[in-house]
Each structure stands twice: as structure tokens, then as C-alpha cells.
Design an enzyme around this catalytic site. Structure first.
Site, PDB file in Angstrom:
ATOM      1  N   THR A  69       0.845  -1.194   0.000  1.00 20.17           N
ATOM      2  CA  THR A  69       0.000   0.000   0.000  1.00 20.17           C
ATOM      3  C   THR A  69       0.876   1.239   0.000  1.00 20.17           C
ATOM      4  OG1 THR A  69      -1.939   1.019   1.020  1.00 20.17           O
ATOM      5  CG2 THR A  69      -0.348   0.012   2.541  1.00 20.17           C
ATOM      6  N   LYS A  73       3.548   1.477  -3.703  1.00 14.97           N
ATOM      7  CA  LYS A  73       2.927   0.727  -4.805  1.00 14.97           C
ATOM      8  C   LYS A  73       3.675   0.827  -6.139  1.00 14.97           C
ATOM      9  CE  LYS A  73      -1.874   0.613  -3.322  1.00 14.97           C
ATOM     10  NZ  LYS A  73      -3.250   0.880  -3.718  1.00 14.97           N
ATOM     11  N   ASP A 109      -6.790  -3.463  -7.241  1.00 16.54           N
ATOM     12  CA  ASP A 109      -7.639  -2.328  -6.829  1.00 16.54           C
ATOM     13  C   ASP A 109      -8.756  -2.073  -7.850  1.00 16.54           C
ATOM     14  OD1 ASP A 109      -6.298  -1.716  -4.459  1.00 16.54           O
ATOM     15  OD2 ASP A 109      -4.839  -0.461  -5.496  1.00 16.54           O
ATOM     16  N   GLY A 133     -11.313  12.860 -10.155  1.00 13.93           N
ATOM     17  CA  GLY A 133     -10.064  12.531  -9.466  1.00 13.93           C
ATOM     18  C   GLY A 133      -9.098  11.880 -10.436  1.00 13.93           C
ATOM     19  N   ALA A 134      -7.813  12.061 -10.168  1.00 13.01           N
ATOM     20  CA  ALA A 134      -6.796  11.486 -11.062  1.00 13.01           C
ATOM     21  C   ALA A 134      -5.560  11.066 -10.260  1.00 13.01           C
ATOM     22  CB  ALA A 134      -6.426  12.469 -12.161  1.00 13.01           C
ATOM     23  N   GLY A 135      -5.779  10.571  -9.044  1.00  9.98           N
ATOM     24  CA  GLY A 135      -4.679  10.039  -8.235  1.00  9.98           C
ATOM     25  C   GLY A 135      -4.520   8.549  -8.511  1.00  9.98           C
ATOM     26  N   GLY A 136      -3.857   7.858  -7.585  1.00  5.77           N
ATOM     27  CA  GLY A 136      -3.583   6.439  -7.765  1.00  5.77           C
ATOM     28  C   GLY A 136      -4.852   5.602  -7.878  1.00  5.77           C
ATOM     29  N   TYR A 233     -14.742   4.746   2.163  1.00  2.00           N
ATOM     30  CA  TYR A 233     -15.570   3.834   2.972  1.00  2.00           C
ATOM     31  C   TYR A 233     -15.724   4.312   4.418  1.00  2.00           C
ATOM     32  CZ  TYR A 233     -10.999   2.009   4.341  1.00  2.00           C
ATOM     33  OH  TYR A 233      -9.711   1.899   4.789  1.00  2.00           O
ATOM     34  N   GLY A 254     -17.195   2.851  -0.741  1.00  2.00           N
ATOM     35  CA  GLY A 254     -15.943   2.178  -1.080  1.00  2.00           C
ATOM     36  C   GLY A 254     -15.706   0.840  -0.398  1.00  2.00           C
TER      37      GLY A 254
HETATM   38  P1  ATR Z   1      -5.255   8.198  -4.021  1.00  2.00           P
HETATM   39  O1  ATR Z   1      -4.008   7.380  -4.129  1.00  2.00           O
HETATM   40  O2  ATR Z   1      -6.158   7.788  -2.883  1.00  2.00           O
HETATM   41  O3  ATR Z   1      -5.977   8.278  -5.307  1.00  2.00           O
HETATM   42  P2  ATR Z   1      -4.022  10.787  -4.394  1.00  2.00           P
HETATM   43  O4  ATR Z   1      -3.128  10.166  -5.414  1.00  2.00           O
HETATM   44  O5  ATR Z   1      -3.447  11.704  -3.394  1.00  2.00           O
HETATM   45  O6  ATR Z   1      -4.775   9.671  -3.566  1.00  2.00           O
HETATM   46  O7  ATR Z   1      -5.211  11.534  -5.190  1.00  2.00           O
HETATM   47  C1  ATR Z   1      -6.157  12.335  -4.549  1.00  2.00           C
HETATM   48  C2  ATR Z   1      -7.159  12.875  -5.567  1.00  2.00           C
HETATM   49  O8  ATR Z   1      -8.075  13.735  -4.869  1.00  2.00           O
HETATM   50  C3  ATR Z   1      -6.539  13.744  -6.659  1.00  2.00           C
HETATM   51  O9  ATR Z   1      -7.300  13.621  -7.841  1.00  2.00           O
HETATM   52  C4  ATR Z   1      -6.674  15.169  -6.081  1.00  2.00           C
HETATM   53  O10 ATR Z   1      -6.697  16.202  -7.031  1.00  2.00           O
HETATM   54  P3  ATR Z   1      -5.308  16.861  -7.565  1.00  2.00           P
HETATM   55  O11 ATR Z   1      -4.733  15.865  -8.520  1.00  2.00           O
HETATM   56  O12 ATR Z   1      -5.721  18.136  -8.212  1.00  2.00           O
HETATM   57  O13 ATR Z   1      -4.452  17.058  -6.341  1.00  2.00           O
HETATM   58  C5  ATR Z   1      -8.040  15.043  -5.451  1.00  2.00           C
HETATM   59  N1  ATR Z   1      -8.268  16.067  -4.427  1.00  2.00           N
HETATM   60  C6  ATR Z   1      -7.815  16.062  -3.158  1.00  2.00           C
HETATM   61  N2  ATR Z   1      -8.238  17.173  -2.501  1.00  2.00           N
HETATM   62  C7  ATR Z   1      -8.964  17.899  -3.401  1.00  2.00           C
HETATM   63  C8  ATR Z   1      -9.673  19.154  -3.342  1.00  2.00           C
HETATM   64  N3  ATR Z   1      -9.739  19.878  -2.212  1.00  2.00           N
HETATM   65  N4  ATR Z   1     -10.311  19.581  -4.459  1.00  2.00           N
HETATM   66  C9  ATR Z   1     -10.274  18.854  -5.601  1.00  2.00           C
HETATM   67  N5  ATR Z   1      -9.633  17.664  -5.724  1.00  2.00           N
HETATM   68  C10 ATR Z   1      -8.978  17.189  -4.635  1.00  2.00           C
END
Ligand code: ATR
Length: 284
Positions: A69, A73, A109, A133-136, A233, A254
Site C-alpha cells: 500500500t 505501490k 484495486d 479525481g486522477a490520483g492512484g 468507505y 468504497g
Molecule cells: P489516491 O491514491 O487515494 O488516489 P491521491 O493520489 O493523493 O490519492 O489523489 C487524490 C485525488 O483527490 C486527486 O485527484 C486530487 O486532485 P489533484 O490531482 O488536483 O491534487 C483530489 N483532491 C484532493 N483534494 C482535493 C480538493 N480539495 N479539491 C479537488 N480535488 C482534490
């Protein structure tokens, strides 16, 4: 206290940092005990610079496998012998199987999310899916949905270039699916939602620090035929899901994704189906 640990018991682990909050040890150990399987699952908090050494330790100690985790990763991939095709495209590994000394990396995942959708009876093949969203987490889910037959994946993110990167991967690797990246603007989102069946929040908005916030300001941009999912979740119902219910949408939190990513790993390690109902009853 566990009374079933023997000389033959094999270890399965979790590498991450932090790991104290993880539900995985409870989930897997409950299932090993329930099915009488000779394994035990332990979590290890590992600093960034020690991930390679930790993987070596797991080889030496003949672990059957392990989960990975945050924040390891991606980096763990450098220390494995083989990576599955979908994990290569996603660019991260959350499950490793020790196959007679060869460590093989997978990503369950996104597949966990797909299984959760299927359990809800929600179709996504040949459909247009919208992910915020566009994180992991978003990357695993959106690539897996495209891999498994979504017609179109539209990614919205505050930082548009991160959504663009995921969209480029889908367009390059999966010719049967089309992806687009858009700025997080509610007018544009509302328009895109009109011909979409599934909307997913894959941001962290709605978790503990932002429990009173939602990624959308008004439920009016939604329509009642949407299936709305949140990867969060805890809390079990985010403000985003309350907004969706207000409009009459079917929703999913979740928990099932978490459960099924674990169930898929469990099957790879043990060859057995996870007793899902017991886990739901005892843990979630
Ligand atoms: P994970 O691995 O859980 O996906 P992450 O990689 O930190 O976590 O991604 C978090 C996501 O939440 C991202 O898409 C982030 O947007 P940014 O890429 O612009 O940072 C989004 N996010 C977190 N806080 C936010 C906020 N206050 N407003 C809009 N998007 C947010």
C-alpha cells in the site's frame, strides 16, 4: 489469541507506511481461520528507502505473498521478477504472489472496483463512465474499466494534466475505449453526465478532514438514472452520496471495492474463495 500457528504456517504480509489503520490483517486472518488455512497475515510499516530490503526479506522468509500500500505501490515494482499486463499499464502493484520463488506483481484495486459494480448489478461495458479525481485510485479504476470494456472514460480533475496522463494511457493501450480529460467545472460535468450511466468520486474529498465537503456543490447537476459510487468507505456515507440519494440515484460506497480487492488477492495466494459474507458481517 491465535492457537493455529504451527511449524508449517506460511506468512503473508502488508508493506506500507502507515499500516496501523489497515483492515487487511483482520480480514485475511479471519478467513484463514474460518477455512482452516495454514497462513497468517501481518502488517509491516516500512520506510521508503527500505522497500527493496523488505522484499528481499520476504523472499528469504518464504512468504506466500504480500499486499503493498501507499507509499510503495510504484517503487516495489523494481524489486519483483514479473509484473502482470494490467498492473504494468496501471503502473502500480498492490498484490504480490510468490510462485515457487518468483515474485509476481498484480493490481487488484481496479478489479476490486469492477467486481463491486458487478455485485450491484450495474453494467459498464459499452457505457460512458465519468470519474472525478486522477490520483492512484482513479488510475487503477479508470484503466481497469477501460480494460474490461467501458466504451468511454471521462476524467475530471482539479489538476487537469494528471487526468490527461491517465487519459493518454487509455487511448494508447486500449483502442476499443476512448478517454478524455476535462477541468473540474460543474457546468461541463453536468453536460457530460447527461448520457452517462456511472459517476465515481475517486478524490479524497469527504474523508475525515473534509467530512462536510463534497466534490460537487449542487446535486442538481446529477440525474436519477445515474449510478453514483464513492471510493471512500469511512465515513460509510459521504456528503457526495447523500447528494446523489437526494436526486434518487442508486449509490455504492468504497467498502465493496476494499473487500473485493482483498478477495482477489486471497484467491491468488490460497486458491480459495474468500468467505465474503463472514467478512461483511464481522468487519464492515
Ligand atoms: P489516491 O491514491 O487515494 O488516489 P491521491 O493520489 O493523493 O490519492 O489523489 C487524490 C485525488 O483527490 C486527486 O485527484 C486530487 O486532485 P489533484 O490531482 O488536483 O491534487 C483530489 N483532491 C484532493 N483534494 C482535493 C480538493 N480539495 N479539491 C479537488 N480535488 C482534490
Amino acid at each position: 489469541m491465535n492457537t493455529y500457528i504451527k511449524g508449517s504456517t506460511r506468512l503473508i504480509g502488508l508493506l506500507g507506511n502507515p499500516v496501523k489503520h489497515s483492515k487487511s490483517p483482520h480480514m485475511h486472518n479471519l478467513c484463514f481461520e474460518k477455512l482452516g488455512l495454514d497462513y497468517v497475515y501481518m502488517a509491516f510499516g516500512i520506510q521508503d528507502n527500505l522497500i527493496g530490503k523488505s522484499v528481499d526479506a520476504m523472499r528469504i522468509l518464504n512468504f506466500k505473498g504480500f499486499n503493498v500500500t501507499m507509499p510503495h505501490k510504484q517503487r516495489v515494482m523494481d524489486f519483483l521478477d514479473e509484473i502482470s499486463e494490467d498492473a504494468k499499464i496501471i503502473g502500480s502493484v498492490n498484490t504480490v504472489v510468490n510462485n515457487n520463488g518468483r515474485l509476481i506483481g498484480y493490481n487488484t484495486d481496479g478489479r476490486g472496483f469492477v467486481k463491486a459494480l458487478e455485485e450491484e448489478g450495474q453494467g459498464f461495458k459499452d457505457e460512458k463512465i465519468i470519474i472525478i479525481g486522477a490520483g492512484g485510485a482513479s488510475k487503477s479504476i479508470s484503466i481497469q474499466l477501460a480494460f474490461d470494456g467501458a466504451r468511454e472514460v471521462v476524467l475530471f480533475n482539479r489538476t487537469t494534466h494528471k487526468a490527461q496522463e491517465i487519459s493518454d494511457i487509455i487511448n494508447k493501450e486500449m483502442p476499443n475505449s476512448k478517454a478524455r480529460a476535462l477541468e473540474l467545472d460543474e457546468k461541463i460535468l453536468k453536460k457530460e453526465l447527461k448520457d452517462s450511466k456511472v459517476l465515481i468520486n475517486a478524490t479524497s474529498i469527504g474523508m475525515k478532514d473534509t467530512i462536510d465537503k463534497s466534490v460537487i456543490t449542487s446535486p442538481n447537476i446529477l440525474h436519477k438514472d445515474l449510478f453514483v459510487a464513492d471510493i471512500i468507505y469511512a465515513p460509510s456515507k459521504t456528503k457526495f452520496l447523500f447528494q446523489a440519494e437526494e436526486v434518487g440515484c442508486r449509490t455504492m460506497n468504497g467498502t465493496s471495492m476494499l473487500l473485493y480487492q482483498g478477495a482477489l488477492a486471497f484467491k491468488m495466494w490460497t486458491g480459495k474463495d474468500m468467505p465474503i459474507e463472514d467478512v461483511k458481517e464481522r468487519i464492515f
